[in-house]
Design an enzyme around this catalytic site. Structure first.
Site, short mmCIF file in Angstrom:
data_model
loop_
_atom_site.label_atom_id
_atom_site.label_comp_id
_atom_site.label_asym_id
_atom_site.label_seq_id
_atom_site.Cartn_x
_atom_site.Cartn_y
_atom_site.Cartn_z
N ARG A 68 -8.54 -8.60 11.18
CA ARG A 68 -8.77 -9.80 10.23
C ARG A 68 -9.94 -10.74 10.09
NH1 ARG A 68 -3.08 -8.13 10.42
NH2 ARG A 68 -3.04 -6.14 9.06
N ASP A 89 -7.37 3.78 10.16
CA ASP A 89 -7.34 3.53 8.87
C ASP A 89 -8.01 3.77 8.09
OD1 ASP A 89 -5.61 1.55 7.54
OD2 ASP A 89 -5.13 0.19 9.28
N LYS A 117 -2.94 4.46 6.84
CA LYS A 117 -3.77 5.50 8.23
C LYS A 117 -3.64 6.90 7.92
CE LYS A 117 -0.99 1.47 10.38
NZ LYS A 117 -0.66 0.54 9.38
N ARG A 136 7.07 0.11 1.61
CA ARG A 136 6.89 -0.72 2.89
C ARG A 136 5.39 -1.63 2.58
NH1 ARG A 136 5.63 3.64 4.38
NH2 ARG A 136 4.18 4.26 5.48
N CYS A 163 -11.55 -8.74 16.20
CA CYS A 163 -10.06 -8.47 15.22
C CYS A 163 -10.89 -8.48 13.73
CB CYS A 163 -9.73 -10.60 15.23
SG CYS A 163 -9.05 -10.43 13.72
N CYS A 185 -4.21 -17.92 14.57
CA CYS A 185 -3.81 -16.97 15.66
C CYS A 185 -3.37 -18.19 16.48
CB CYS A 185 -4.57 -15.83 15.72
SG CYS A 185 -3.94 -14.23 15.04
N ARG A 192 0.18 -1.08 0.30
CA ARG A 192 0.77 -0.37 -0.10
C ARG A 192 1.17 1.03 0.22
NH1 ARG A 192 -4.50 -0.44 4.15
NH2 ARG A 192 -4.87 -1.67 2.45
N TYR A 193 1.95 1.45 1.10
CA TYR A 193 3.02 2.19 0.79
C TYR A 193 3.49 2.09 0.31
CZ TYR A 193 0.02 3.03 4.98
OH TYR A 193 -0.88 3.44 6.38
N CYS A 195 -9.38 -13.19 18.44
CA CYS A 195 -9.85 -11.93 19.51
C CYS A 195 -10.98 -11.60 19.17
CB CYS A 195 -8.62 -10.93 19.10
SG CYS A 195 -7.13 -11.39 19.72
N ASP A 244 -11.81 -0.28 13.49
CA ASP A 244 -12.42 -0.22 11.28
C ASP A 244 -13.57 -0.99 11.73
OD1 ASP A 244 -12.01 -2.82 11.00
OD2 ASP A 244 -9.89 -2.00 10.58
#
Ligand SMILES: *Cc1c(COP(=O)(O)O)cnc(C)c1O
Ligand code: SF4
Length: 422
Positions: free
Chosen positions: A140, A336, A343, A122, A138, A131, A118-119, A135, A299
Site C-alpha cells: 500500500r 492476490d 486471494k 466481509r 509495502c 504506519c 470485495r468479498y 516497510c 504483488d
C-alpha cells in the site's frame, strides 16, 4: 524452552543514553522514528555511494524506521534480512513492466473512501494511512507514507454507516496503515461503533506493530480490545530474526487478552524465499502463540520488483511444510489477483489421477495411494433447517459454487463476442 534474544539498544551510540522508560514508551518510539539519512548514519555505517542511492530514493519514497526495529537491524551487513525490510535500496527506483499503483484495486472496489468491499460477507476498513514504520516491500505504498493521516471521524462514520446498511457483512477487518498507530481512544471509537452493529460477528485487526514497535502493545490497549470480543489480530512477521523477546511479549499480551493471533507473511526474495527459513519461521510463530495464516506472493506495486520471487517458490515452500511438520504450521500460499480478483490459493498437486470410482493421491513422502469413493455418492443433504431457511442465508453470486449447485449452467464474460453476432 529456548529464550528469545533481547537486543540491547544501548549498543547503538545514538540511543546509549535513552532511559528504559522512554525506550519502552511507544509514543517516544513514534516521536523518534528515523526518517533522514543523517540520523540513519548514527545507527549504521553508510558509505558515499550508499548515501547517494539513499538520497535518490528518498526523493520518491519516504523512509521511516522505528528505533526498536533499528535496534534489531543488521548494522554492517547490507543484505541483512531485517535491514532489507527497513532501509531503502536503489532497486526501488526501478519500475518493472507490470508495476501498478493500485494492483489490488482497493480504490476501485471502494464504495466509500476508506472501505473496500470485495468479498460478499466481509470488508476491509482502512482506518489510517499511518504506519510506525515504512516497510520497503509495502503493497500500500501509494498511501502509506504519502500523506500521513488517520481517516477523519467523518469518513469513519460514513464507513460505519455503510457497514450498518449492508446486513451481509459479518466480518470487519481493520487495517491501514496500521490501526495500532491510533490512540487507544481513537481505536476504541471505531471498534465500539462496529461492535454495536448486530450483524457484524467478528472484528479483525491487521497490524505489523508487534513486529516493528512491540512497545505499543500495552496492557491498556489489551484491556480495551478484550471488551469487544471476538477479536482477531493478524500480524506480519517475515523472518525468524524478527522474533525477539520484545515481539514475543507483545504477542503474548494480546493472546493473554483472549485474542487469537494469526500471521501473514510476504514471500520476499533474499529475505525468506527459502523452505528452511520459512519452516523455521512457522515453528517459531507457533511457539509465540501465533498461528500462520497466509503466505502472500509479493504483488505488483511500484518499486518492489526486486522483492518478487517466482510463484513456484511459494509452492516449493508449501511442499516442504505440508506433512513434514504439524498442520498448524502450514499457512495457505495465495496470490492476490491483480485487478481485484482477491486471494487465490496455489499449492502443489496432491491429486494424481481419477476414475469413476477411484482417486490416485500422493502424500508428502511420495507414497501413491488410492481412495475408493462410495458406490452411492449422491448426498442427501438439504433436509435440515439451515437449508430450508436458505432464503435468509448468504447465497453465492456468480461464482463457481453456483455452477456446482446447478443454479447456473455456465459463466461467460460480459461482452462475449459470440453473443453479439446476429
Ligand atoms: C484480504 C482481504 C480480505 C480478507 O480476506 P480473508 O481471506 O477473509 O482473510 C477482505 N477484503 C479485502 C479487500 C482483502 O484484500
Ligand atoms: S506495516 Fe504494513 S501497511 Fe505499514 S508499511 Fe509495513 S507493510 Fe505497509
Amino acid at each position: 524452552m529456548k529464550e528469545y534474544k533481547r537486543h540491547d539498544y544501548r549498543e547503538i551510540e545514538l540511543y546509549k543514553d535513552v532511559p528504559e522508560e522512554d525506550w519502552n514508551n511507544w509514543k517516544w518510539q513514534l516521536r523518534n522514528v528515523v526518517k533522514d539519512i543523517d540520523t540513519l548514519k548514527k545507527i549504521m555505517p553508510i558509505d558515499e555511494s550508499m548515501e547517494q542511492d539513499l538520497e535518490k530514493c528518498l526523493e520518491k519514497f519516504t523512509m521511516a524506521i522505528t528505533p526498536y526495529y533499528a535496534s534489531i537491524m543488521e548494522k554492517d551487513y547490507p543484505r541483512g534480512v531485517v535491514r532489507l525490510q527497513a532501509v531503502p535500496t536503489i532497486n526501488e527506483l526501478h519500475v518493472a513492466a507490470d508495476d501498478q499503483d493500485d494492483p489490488l484495486h482497493e480504490d476501485v472496489d471502494s464504495p466509500v473512501p476508506g472501505l473496500t468491499h470485495r468479498y460478499p460477507d466481509r470488508v476491509l476498513l482502512l482506518v489510517t494511512h499511518i504506519c510506525s514504520m515504512n516497510c520497503r516491500h509495502c503493497t500500500r505504498r501509494r498511501m502509506v507514507g504519502d500523506h500521513d493521516t488517520h481517516l477523519t471521524r467523518e469518513s469513519i462514520d460514513k464507513c460505519i454507516d455503510y457497514i450498518r446498511e449492508h446486513k451481509e457483512i459479518r466480518d470487519v477487518l481493520l487495517s491501514g496503515g496500521d490501526p495500532f498507530t491510533l490512540t487507544d481512544d481513537a481505536l476504541e471509537y471505531v471498534i465500539s461503533k462496529v461492535r454495536e452493529i448486530d450483524h457484524v460477528e467478528i472484528i479483525r485487526i491487521g497490524s505489523r506493530t508487534p513486529v516493528v514497535m512491540p512497545q505499543r502493545i500495552t496492557d491498556d490497549l489489551c484491556n480495551m480490545l478484550k471488551k469487544y470480543h471476538p477479536i482477531y489480530v493478524n500480524t506480519h512477521f517475515n523472518h525468524p530474526d524478527e522474533i525477539t523477546a520484545d515481539s514475543k511479549e507483545a504477542c503474548e499480551r494480546l493472546a493473554n487478552a483472549g485474542i487469537q493471533m494469526g500471521n501473514q507473511t510476504v514471500l520476499l526474495r533474499d529475505v525468506n524465499d527459502c523452505p528452511n527459513i520459512m519452516k523455521k519461521l512457522m515453528h517459531e510463530l507457533l511457539r509465540i502463540r501465533v498461528k500462520p495464516y497466509y503466505i502472500y506472493q509479493c504483488d505488483l506495486s511500484v518499486g518492489i520488483s526486486h522483492f518478487r520471487t517466482s510463484i513456484t517458490k511459494g509452492m516449493e515452500i508449501i511442499e516442504n511444510l505440508r506433512g513434514h511438520t504439524t498442520g498448524m504450521a502450514v499457512p495457505t500460499f495465495v496470490v492476490d489477483a491483480p485487478g481485484g480478483g482477491g486471494k487465490i490459493p496455489v499449492m502443489p498437486n496432491y491429486l494424481l489421477s481419477q476414475s469413476d470410482r477411484r482417486f490416485a493421491l500422493r502424500n508428502y513422502e511420495g507414497v501413491i495411494t488410492t481412495y475408493t469413493q462410495p458406490e452411492e455418492v449422491f448426498s442427501n443433504c438439504g433436509r435440515c433447517n439451515i437449508c430450508k431457511e436458505s432464503d435468509k442465508q448468504y447465497k453465492p453470486l456468480d461464482g463457481v459454487a453456483k455452477l456446482l449447485s446447478g443454479e447456473k449452467l455456465y459463466l461467460e464474460p460480459a461482452n462475449l463476442k459470440r453473443r453479439k453476432r446476429d
